[in-house]
Scaffold this active site. Structure first.
Site, PDB file in Angstrom:
ATOM      1  N   CYS A 333      29.416 -18.394 -26.779  1.00  0.00           N
ATOM      2  CA  CYS A 333      30.472 -17.488 -27.239  1.00  0.00           C
ATOM      3  C   CYS A 333      29.978 -16.674 -28.441  1.00  0.00           C
ATOM      4  CB  CYS A 333      31.747 -18.266 -27.524  1.00  0.00           C
ATOM      5  SG  CYS A 333      33.234 -17.228 -27.553  1.00  0.00           S
ATOM      6  N   HIS A 431      32.881 -21.975 -22.773  1.00  0.00           N
ATOM      7  CA  HIS A 431      33.029 -23.241 -23.495  1.00  0.00           C
ATOM      8  C   HIS A 431      33.246 -24.368 -22.483  1.00  0.00           C
ATOM      9  CE1 HIS A 431      33.398 -21.439 -27.476  1.00  0.00           C
ATOM     10  NE2 HIS A 431      34.250 -20.570 -26.986  1.00  0.00           N
TER      11      HIS A 431
END
Length: 489
Positions: A333, A431
């Protein structure tokens, strides 16, 4: 039967409220009750994607899992995600409402109470009992006037309170009795019982302490909870809980993770830390990145700010030296965004509009704009084909040759991430990727390592069961149920 509710507040932050509520959620669910967790206001950069397309704090996600129910934005209607020393991103009922400074939030948060109460009553309509978690300290009388997180909510919702103190910190008698002394009389009357948490050693040594607290406050002693090592298998919500050395292995794959100020969704690391043949080191500021096989740049709530902090520490120099030695790097991310050529913030999402140079380890560029992507995803790792699942939670688009030619993941309808021509630099927006055993094994194999094959989800569920057993032994759970009042309205 009318739904009931009971609130758990603390004498301070990090006294173990979240874990206690998770354990009680599992214990009461096993008793056949319909249980829902609720936290009016949370502050955390560790968040989860909900079934209804929003986001809530990771602690409430764990509590929902303990109940065996889908995540809902109503479980945590107000979420503050810190982006610096004085400001946060404000999320209300799962949706971002912009940035807010701490001082400004104090003045308008009272206006959020109707939405908080609406979420609470929505959950109550689905439950036999709602377990409410407070935030910070119940004794923050300087914030009481506009409070929606602790006694302000308890009064508005007509919910009684159990106060939790942490004996491992010391001074637990003073912190519990002192709370009664400083809060308003009407708030003190809301407190019906107390729990002393994290006792180490012989519990009988504190029998007189429990009696003293009960005598001085008039509150019911609900229990003294001994320290339980199995809670280490549960995801931490606060970055302060991250341990310097987290891997269980002393040989095998060596992984280093720089601890940046706005680290987010760091439970991505838990499955690696549990591997027998992995040594995972959290590198604190002021330390150099140690020799290792893989450096992971985790999620970041403020990518540009954390990239500046990384450079201030000299970790960019360490990282490039690591790559020259043949080391691997993975960015997740915000960490993925840092690995590219540049990060542009034309709308000033993270501060003043700007464009900054990235680390240049991937031939991609990021623009921070557009709505936040919040969704669960599934697909397979390229090129191994290992099945994976996870979730996305980010603002920004990352594009470029490395993404086009060598994505990391095939999500079915689109590709995610990027891989360098050398194959040693990986970036992804997903994630939770490492929680999937197949994907984790494939990535460790790229490093010449192996996975022990443990099931991360099963490990978390086993820890929740062990915690529930522990609380059934050491708490008067029947007494807690008797304290829970019917939800009015």
């Amino acid at each position: 039967m009318a739904p009931r509710a009971l609130m758990f507040q603390g004498t301070g932050s990090s006294v173990g409220k979240s874990v206690l509520v998770a354990g009680l959620c599992r214990a009461l669910t096993r008793r056949g009750l319909r249980v829902r967790p609720f936290k009016p206001q949370n502050m955390s950069n560790n968040a989860a994607v909900t079934a209804d397309g929003g986001e809530i704090g990771r602690a409430q996600a764990l509590q929902a899992r303990a109940c065996g129910v889908a995540l809902s934005v109503d479980m945590n209607p107000v979420l503050l995600k810190p982006q610096g020393m004085t400001g946060s991103q404000l999320v209300v009922r799962g949706r971002m409402r912009g940035q807010v400074r701490a001082r400004d939030f104090q003045s308008f948060k009272r206006g959020l109470m109707p939405e908080v109460l609406d979420s609470f009553h929505t959950l109550a309509g689905q439950a036999d009992i709602v377990l409410v978690e407070g935030a910070g300290s119940a004794s923050e009388v300087n914030l009481r006037a506009d409070d929606i997180a602790n006694m302000g909510f308890a009064q508005a919702a007509d919910v009684d309170v159990v106060l939790v103190g942490d004996i491992d910190r010391g001074g637990v008698i003073a912190s519990l009795v002192g709370t009664q002394a400083v809060v308003a009389d009407a708030d003190a009357r809301r407190i019906k019982g107390f729990i002393v948490n994290r006792m180490r050693g012989d519990p009988s040594l504190f029998d007189a302490g429990m009696t003293a607290i009960a005598d001085m406050t008039g509150w019911r002693a609900v229990g003294l909870v001994p320290f339980l090592d199995r809670v280490r298998d549960l995801p931490a919500e606060d970055a302060a809980d991250l341990r310097a050395g987290r891997g269980s292995g002393t040989q095998g794959v060596r992984i280093a993770v720089p601890c940046l100020p706005m680290i987010a969704n760091f439970d991505d690391l838990d499955p690696l830390a549990a591997e027998d043949a992995v040594s995972l080191t959290m590198v604190r500021r002021g330390q150099v990145l140690p020799p290792c096989d893989l450096v992971i740049l985790p999620g970041a709530k403020a990518t540009i700010g954390d990239l500046a902090a990384l450079r201030d520490e000299g970790w960019d120099i360490d990282l490039h030296a690591h790559v020259r030695r043949g080391g691997h790097v993975m960015g997740i991310c915000g960490g993925y965004q840092m690995l590219g050529r540049s990060i542009a913030d034309p709308m000033g999402i993270e501060g003043a509009p700007c464009t900054v140079d990235g680390l240049g380890l991937l031939d991609v560029a990021t623009v921070l704009e557009g709505s936040k992507r919040l969704e669960d995803v599934a697909g397979h790792l390229l090129p191994e084909g290992a099945a994976m699942r996870g979730y996305e939670m980010h603002i920004g688009r990352t594009t470029g040759p490395d993404h086009d030619a060598r994505p990391l993941i095939d999500l079915g309808n689109r590709y995610d991430g990027a891989v360098s021509p050398s194959g040693r630099i990986w970036g992804t927006y997903v994630h939770g990727l490492l929680a999937d055993g197949g994907a984790r094994a494939a990535l460790l194999a790229r490093l010449g390592g192996r996975s022990d094959g443990h099931d991360h989800d099963a490990t978390v569920d086993a820890a929740l069961d062990a915690l529930a057993d522990h609380l059934e032994t050491h708490l008067d759970i029947d007494g807690l149920l008797a304290m829970a009042r019917p939800v009015r309205g």
